[in-house]
Write an enzyme that holds these catalytic residues in place. Structure first.
Site, mmCIF file in Angstrom:
data_model
loop_
_atom_site.group_PDB
_atom_site.id
_atom_site.type_symbol
_atom_site.label_atom_id
_atom_site.label_comp_id
_atom_site.label_asym_id
_atom_site.label_seq_id
_atom_site.Cartn_x
_atom_site.Cartn_y
_atom_site.Cartn_z
ATOM 1 N N ASN A 89 -37.268 62.302 26.588
ATOM 2 C CA ASN A 89 -35.905 62.284 26.063
ATOM 3 C C ASN A 89 -35.198 61.091 26.714
ATOM 4 O OD1 ASN A 89 -33.305 62.770 25.282
ATOM 5 N ND2 ASN A 89 -33.144 64.811 26.189
ATOM 6 N N ARG A 143 -37.693 63.062 21.652
ATOM 7 C CA ARG A 143 -36.430 63.409 21.014
ATOM 8 C C ARG A 143 -35.893 62.136 20.354
ATOM 9 N NH1 ARG A 143 -31.108 65.810 23.973
ATOM 10 N NH2 ARG A 143 -30.030 66.387 22.069
ATOM 11 N N HIS A 165 -27.656 68.172 17.706
ATOM 12 C CA HIS A 165 -28.061 69.324 18.535
ATOM 13 C C HIS A 165 -29.040 70.230 17.785
ATOM 14 C CE1 HIS A 165 -24.256 69.050 21.257
ATOM 15 N NE2 HIS A 165 -25.289 68.502 21.858
ATOM 16 N N ARG A 209 -15.648 63.116 24.977
ATOM 17 C CA ARG A 209 -15.482 62.705 23.566
ATOM 18 C C ARG A 209 -14.356 63.494 22.897
ATOM 19 N NH1 ARG A 209 -21.640 63.624 21.789
ATOM 20 N NH2 ARG A 209 -22.215 63.733 23.960
ATOM 21 N N GLU A 242 -34.273 72.493 24.783
ATOM 22 C CA GLU A 242 -34.657 71.515 23.755
ATOM 23 C C GLU A 242 -36.035 70.917 24.035
ATOM 24 O OE1 GLU A 242 -30.748 70.346 24.760
ATOM 25 O OE2 GLU A 242 -30.426 69.475 22.792
#
Ligand code: ADP
Length: 397
Positions: free
Chosen positions: A9, A94, A182, A242, A380
């Site tokens: 990742n 990923r 996600h 964010r 994940e």
């Protein structure tokens, strides 16, 4: 012979890895995980056992600009030294963007790399960093099977209405639409819920992935119907740094009236907004919950308010809600945030059992709550490892 599955990742300043070992058809087991971070500043490699003990650590104080590829090579060499009697069979990556076309993980070949390169303009901050280690690994191990797992793929089941902005068709046709992100986390949660409570997983579920990046997803009969992130991972909930959803008119105002450059606006929206922007204190929910600053409390209040609004919207997209799931850093570990969200959601039939919630139990709704409430840790990396094995098996079959 046992199979080694490497999960990568990669971001702009770090490359994370997890090494899984799988025996036959058994579930892959995490062997070790770690990362290279501080790339181009002060590179630091650390690898840990599953329970957290440090297995290896390395710094390069005299070589702050050590290249990505040199650091990657160090990481791969160390990982290979950990394989024991296992053989490295495949690497799963990923990849943030799979565009409109890719709805599942794919074996990587040169043609796919060309297609994934074309998606760079849609995710310029992430996609190039996701693709770089695929090339680097191919240089070291040209024969190794590599699999791309997309953060957008799970949402390709969304109806067109959920994927569309009301923009002129020409712009939509160029790919300006809602992709959702996600996805690997949501897919993992959907599978976990299917094992923990199969009847619930067949119903209408809203999952709140509340980490430093945060989003929510409506999952009906195991399929994504709608989510809060859109064209980019900037949309939806306010996050650590964010903004989340913003009237596009604000961007025009910043450009035209304030004379800000695109880069300055990007920095503001991605790095100086959300929890840190509203609180002026921190982007870390733990710090905000403990702070006595009024603006810290307001940041938490706004975060919870926006989750509540989105919850109503996602329930509307499915025509109801049977279950609510909390996951990721804040969702898994903050009884306070879960309690506040559920308090706002009473009108939907959400009734929290505060004692179970306080103890981070798996099921935190009262027995008579029409909507069940769950806390399920996401993983994940494990999702990528499973996908990679599934692709591997499909090739062998
Ligand atoms: P990432 O998106 O980086 O993977 P995580 O899922 O690890 O993020 O979530 C990180 C966030 O989780 C941190 O910003 C922190 O605010 C929050 N967090 C972790 N533990 C707690 C806790 N006990 N209470 C509240 N928030 C927490």
């Amino acid at each position: 012979m046992r199979d080694g599955i490497l999960v990568i990742n990669a971001g702009s300043s770090s490359i994370k890895f997890s090494l899984y070992i799988a025996n036959g058809d058994e579930k892959p087991l995490l062997s070790c995980k770690g990362q290279v971070e501080g790339i181009n500043v002060s590179p630091h490699f650390v690898a840990k056992a599953p329970h957290g003990a440090v297995l290896n650590e390395q710094r390069w104080p005299d070589q702050p600009n050590l290249s990505h590829s040199a650091l990657f090579k160090y990481m791969i060499d160390w990982i290979e030294s950990q394989l024991g009697d296992a053989q490295l069979k495949a690497a799963g990556h990923r990849v943030v963007h799979g565009g409109s076309q890719y709805a599942q993980p794919l074996l990587i070949d040169d043609d796919l790399m060309v297609e994934l390169e074309k998606l760079v303009p849609l995710a310029p901050l992430h996609q190039p960093h996701n693709l770089a280690p695929i090339r680097a690994l191919k240089e070291v191990h040209p024969e190794l099977l590599q699999v791309a797992c997309f953060d957008t793929a799970f949402h390709r089941s969304n109806p067109w209405t959920s994927q569309s902005f009301a923009l002129p068709r020409k712009i939509t046709g160029e790919g300006v639409k809602r992709y959702g992100f996600h996805g690997l986390s949501y897919e993992y949660i959907a599978r976990q819920l299917g094992q923990i409570a199969p009847a619930v997983a067949r119903g209408k579920v809203v999952v709140c992935h509340l980490g430093s990046g945060a989003s929510m997803c409506a999952i009906s009969e195991g399929k994504s119907i709608a989510s809060t992130m859109g064209f980019t991972a900037l949309d939806g909930l306010p996050m650590g740094t964010r903004t989340g959803t913003l009237d596009a008119g604000v961007v025009l105002y910043l450009l035209q009236q304030k004379g800000m450059s695109a880069k300055e606006i990007e920095d503001m929206l991605y790095k100086q907004s959300g929890l840190i922007g509203v609180s002026g204190v921190s982007n870390d929910m733990r710090v905000l919950l403990e702070s006595s600053e009024p603006h810290a409390a307001e940041a938490v209040e706004l975060f919870v308010y926006r989750i509540s609004r989105e919850l109503g919207s996602l329930a509307a997209a499915m025509g109801g809600i049977d279950a609510l799931v909390f996951t990721a850093g804040i969702g898994e570990h903050s009884p306070k945030v879960r309690s506040l969200v559920c308090e706002h959601a009473q009108w939907l039939g959400v009734t929290i059992d505060e004692d179970a919630n306080k103890h981070n139990a798996q099921l935190i709704s009262t027995i008579d709550s029409p909507v069940s409430i769950w806390v399920i840790p996401t993983d994940e990396e494990m999702m990528i490892a499973k996908h990679t094995r599934e692709v591997l098996h499909s090739i062998k079959a």
